[in-house]
Design an enzyme around this catalytic site. Structure first.
Site, PDB file in Angstrom:
ATOM      1  CB  CYS A 185      -0.974  -0.157   1.166  1.00 14.62           C
ATOM      2  SG  CYS A 185      -1.870  -1.370   1.137  1.00 14.62           S
TER       3      CYS A 185
HETATM    4  N1  LIG Z   1      -2.817  -6.026   2.011  1.00 15.15           N
HETATM    5  C1  LIG Z   1      -3.246  -4.885   2.460  1.00 15.15           C
HETATM    6  O1  LIG Z   1      -2.757  -4.614   3.706  1.00 15.15           O
HETATM    7  C2  LIG Z   1      -4.254  -3.958   1.939  1.00 15.15           C
HETATM    8  C3  LIG Z   1      -4.901  -3.068   2.804  1.00 15.15           C
HETATM    9  C4  LIG Z   1      -5.680  -2.152   2.160  1.00 15.15           C
HETATM   10  C5  LIG Z   1      -6.001  -2.156   0.853  1.00 15.15           C
HETATM   11  N2  LIG Z   1      -5.313  -3.267   0.089  1.00 15.15           N
HETATM   12  C6  LIG Z   1      -5.586  -3.137  -1.321  1.00 15.15           C
HETATM   13  O2  LIG Z   1      -6.432  -4.182  -1.538  1.00 15.15           O
HETATM   14  C7  LIG Z   1      -6.370  -4.919  -2.909  1.00 15.15           C
HETATM   15  C8  LIG Z   1      -6.077  -6.512  -2.749  1.00 15.15           C
HETATM   16  O3  LIG Z   1      -4.705  -6.503  -1.968  1.00 15.15           O
HETATM   17  P1  LIG Z   1      -4.305  -7.921  -1.296  1.00 15.15           P
HETATM   18  O4  LIG Z   1      -3.244  -7.360  -0.258  1.00 15.15           O
HETATM   19  O5  LIG Z   1      -5.586  -8.673  -0.632  1.00 15.15           O
HETATM   20  O6  LIG Z   1      -3.736  -8.631  -2.471  1.00 15.15           O
HETATM   21  P2  LIG Z   1      -3.399 -10.148  -2.569  1.00 15.15           P
HETATM   22  O7  LIG Z   1      -2.360 -10.353  -3.574  1.00 15.15           O
HETATM   23  O8  LIG Z   1      -3.273 -10.579  -1.233  1.00 15.15           O
HETATM   24  O9  LIG Z   1      -4.854 -10.893  -2.926  1.00 15.15           O
HETATM   25  C9  LIG Z   1      -5.132 -10.461  -4.303  1.00 15.15           C
HETATM   26  C10 LIG Z   1      -5.966 -12.203  -4.815  1.00 15.15           C
HETATM   27  O10 LIG Z   1      -6.341 -11.722  -5.992  1.00 15.15           O
HETATM   28  C11 LIG Z   1      -6.131 -12.840  -6.794  1.00 15.15           C
HETATM   29  N3  LIG Z   1      -6.481 -12.266  -8.174  1.00 15.15           N
HETATM   30  C12 LIG Z   1      -5.817 -11.640  -8.917  1.00 15.15           C
HETATM   31  N4  LIG Z   1      -6.618 -11.361 -10.148  1.00 15.15           N
HETATM   32  C13 LIG Z   1      -7.663 -11.967 -10.178  1.00 15.15           C
HETATM   33  C14 LIG Z   1      -8.778 -11.985 -11.025  1.00 15.15           C
HETATM   34  N5  LIG Z   1      -8.842 -11.514 -12.197  1.00 15.15           N
HETATM   35  N6  LIG Z   1      -9.997 -12.822 -10.738  1.00 15.15           N
HETATM   36  C15 LIG Z   1      -9.886 -13.363  -9.452  1.00 15.15           C
HETATM   37  N7  LIG Z   1      -8.689 -13.231  -8.629  1.00 15.15           N
HETATM   38  C16 LIG Z   1      -7.854 -12.509  -8.954  1.00 15.15           C
HETATM   39  C17 LIG Z   1      -4.978 -13.203  -6.719  1.00 15.15           C
HETATM   40  O11 LIG Z   1      -4.791 -14.565  -6.832  1.00 15.15           O
HETATM   41  C18 LIG Z   1      -4.965 -13.038  -5.056  1.00 15.15           C
HETATM   42  O12 LIG Z   1      -5.159 -14.180  -4.373  1.00 15.15           O
HETATM   43  C19 LIG Z   1      -5.163  -3.971  -3.663  1.00 15.15           C
HETATM   44  O13 LIG Z   1      -5.836  -3.098  -4.369  1.00 15.15           O
HETATM   45  C20 LIG Z   1      -4.494  -3.481  -2.235  1.00 15.15           C
HETATM   46  O14 LIG Z   1      -3.894  -2.301  -2.595  1.00 15.15           O
HETATM   47  C21 LIG Z   1      -4.497  -4.012   0.483  1.00 15.15           C
END
Ligand SMILES: NC(=O)c1ccc[n+]([C@@H]2O[C@H](COP(=O)([O-])OP(=O)(O)OC[C@H]3O[C@@H](n4cnc5c(N)ncnc54)[C@H](O)[C@@H]3O)[C@@H](O)[C@H]2O)c1
Length: 454
Positions: free
Chosen positions: A277
């Protein structure tokens, strides 16, 4: 609510838990959210491209530290939670939350390909009365300018035939106090109905919902929050560099400043930004601002200061080694902590990766210790080598020339770490009683210099 029959009927189904909820992307954000929806009484389906994650959920196992396997197993047994790699399950769902990654390209431009791919899968299966909520962090305008046109390709109209909102995820992994269920949820819909429907869905699972006037505002809220952190960390990192020159302990300064009961919030210096992030999201905003000819100067400046911190840490390492008459080239250096923050296993954008690359370039013989990260793939850092976690507490752990504390995990024994290195560079102020062989980032140097000619 405007009282449209479609919106009223969906609202009723949300309130009575009759909607089938879906979450696309079951990572750090999506899995905890799917679990909260299932706990709140919705039959919830998670969709992910990663077959291993899908299998784990269907087997009743969690792969995220903040979600207990017992919880997943219980929800599986109650037939409230399931997962699939098959997007056709979307046609059976009434609400869909998109939680896919939003990384930066090498050029620091936003990579929205994951959002586009997920939205296209929904678009081909969109039915009247569906509610779609984007949660992935992104620049203001994404929901209206990118997601809406894709969903409307089949002729259904957003806000009338189907509903669309943006609600940023604010999860803080490994935070014992705040999780998905008790962090207020900001919601901005395309129309008032969209906001009300998305708000009703979250209200079932999350303590507080904060409605705002549009998806753009909700998108900007998240970017303000993360830019605020990036800029303040940049400020305190610069202060640490200044304190190093002036012989002042930045940690003592921040600790004392934090006693002011108003108008000050402590931020701490460190080896650089990490995680999915803070190092990424502000550049989504500066990219969007640039499209309108606006230069986001604070963001760029903070990015430059924070991005240079691993180089500063290398200079601390070479200075510390110099104090014991050792060159970096050939020195045995152990990096303690490679995850991007304390007590997590996430190494995305971790400053440890930059540091390893720089130390490797300088000729150091590298090892690392991180109880949360058993192996480190050499492809994660430029010219990298595959490494394995070294357990320093095991008997007979060898002596290193330098230990660099990059992540202050609570499972580290800092006495052992301090003893394991001829010199120790502590970038997190983790050692409570530092001996003369410890150099702390942003604090007066205490290393006793061995004389050049004994
Ligand atoms: N990790 C954090 O602390 C956090 C906090 C706030 C916001 N975010 C935001 O949330 C979003 C997700 O982050 P995250 O940390 O959960 O990511 P992550 O990589 O842990 O998880 C994303 C998941 O999406 C899946 N994926 C990718 N493309 C796909 C598709 N087309 N169809 C289905 N599944 C698909 C991946 O396989 C993965 O399991 C991002 O935009 C991030 O910036 C993350």
């Amino acid at each position: 609510m405007t009282g449209s029959a479609t919106a009223a009927s969906l609202l009723e189904s949300i309130r009575t838990r009759r909607v089938r909820a879906g979450v696309i992307g079951l990572g750090y954000v999506g899995l905890p959210l799917a679990v909260e929806f299932a706990r709140a009484g919705y039959v919830t389906t998670g969709i992910d491209l990663d077959a291993a994650k899908v299998k784990a959920i269907n087997d009743g196992r969690s792969y995220i530290d903040d979600v207990a396997s017992e919880e997943v197993a219980g929800l599986r047994a109650a037939a409230r939670l399931s997962a699939s790699t098959d997007f056709d399950v979307l046609s059976e769902l009434d609400t869909i939350n998109i939680c896919v990654p939003t990384p930066l390209r090498k050029t620091k431009d936003p990579d929205l390909s994951f959002i586009v791919a997920a939205t296209e899968e929904i678009a081909t299966r969109l039915r009247p009365g569906m509610l779609v909520i984007l949660e992935s962090t992104t620049y203001p305008g994404t929901t209206n300018e990118l997601v809406l046109p894709i969903l409307e390709r089949g002729g259904l109209r957003g806000g009338k035939d189907f509903f669309l909102a943006f609600s940023p995820e604010r999860i803080d992994p490994a935070n014992p106090t705040f999780g998905t269920h008790n962090v207020p949820k900001v919601v901005g819909g395309l129309t008032e109905d969209c906001t009300a429907l998305a708000g009703a869905l979250y209200e079932a699972a999350i303590a507080t919902v904060v409605p705002v006037s549009s998806p753009r505002v909700a998108e900007m809220v998240k970017l303000l929050e993360n830019t605020f952190r990036a800029v303040n960390i940049g400020l305190v990192n610069e202060l640490a560099l200044m304190c190093d020159r002036l012989g002042i302990d930045v940690w003592e300064v921040v600790r004392a400043a934090a006693t002011k009961p108003f108008g000050f919030m402590p931020f701490y210096p460190g080896p650089g930004l990490g995680g999915h992030c803070i190092p990424v999201d502000p550049f989504y905003l500066s990219w969007k601002a640039r499209q309108s000819g606006f230069e986001a100067r604070f963001i760029e400046l903070a990015g430059a200061v924070n991005g240079a911190m691993p180089h500063y840490v290398v200079s601390l390492v070479t200075d510390a080694l110099n104090g014991v008459r050792l060159p970096l080239n050939g020195a045995r250096v152990l990096v303690a902590g490679v995850a991007y923050k304390r007590d997590v296993d996430d190494i995305r954008e971790s400053p440890a990766l930059d540091l390893l690359a720089l130390l490797h370039k300088g000729g150091a013989e590298l090892s690392y210790s991180d109880p949360h990260v058993p192996t480190l793939d050499g492809r994660l850092w430029p010219n990298g080598i595959d490494l394995e976690h070294v357990d320093l507490s095991s008997a007979g752990a060898e002596m290193y020339d330098c230990i660099v504390i990059v992540t202050d995990h609570s499972r580290f024994d800092y006495d052992v770490l301090q003893r394991a290195g001829k010199v120790v560079v502590d970038t997190r102020n983790a050692i409570k009683a530092p001996g003369p062989n410890v150099v702390r980032l942003g604090a007066p140097r205490t290393i006793v210099k061995e004389p050049a000619f004994a």
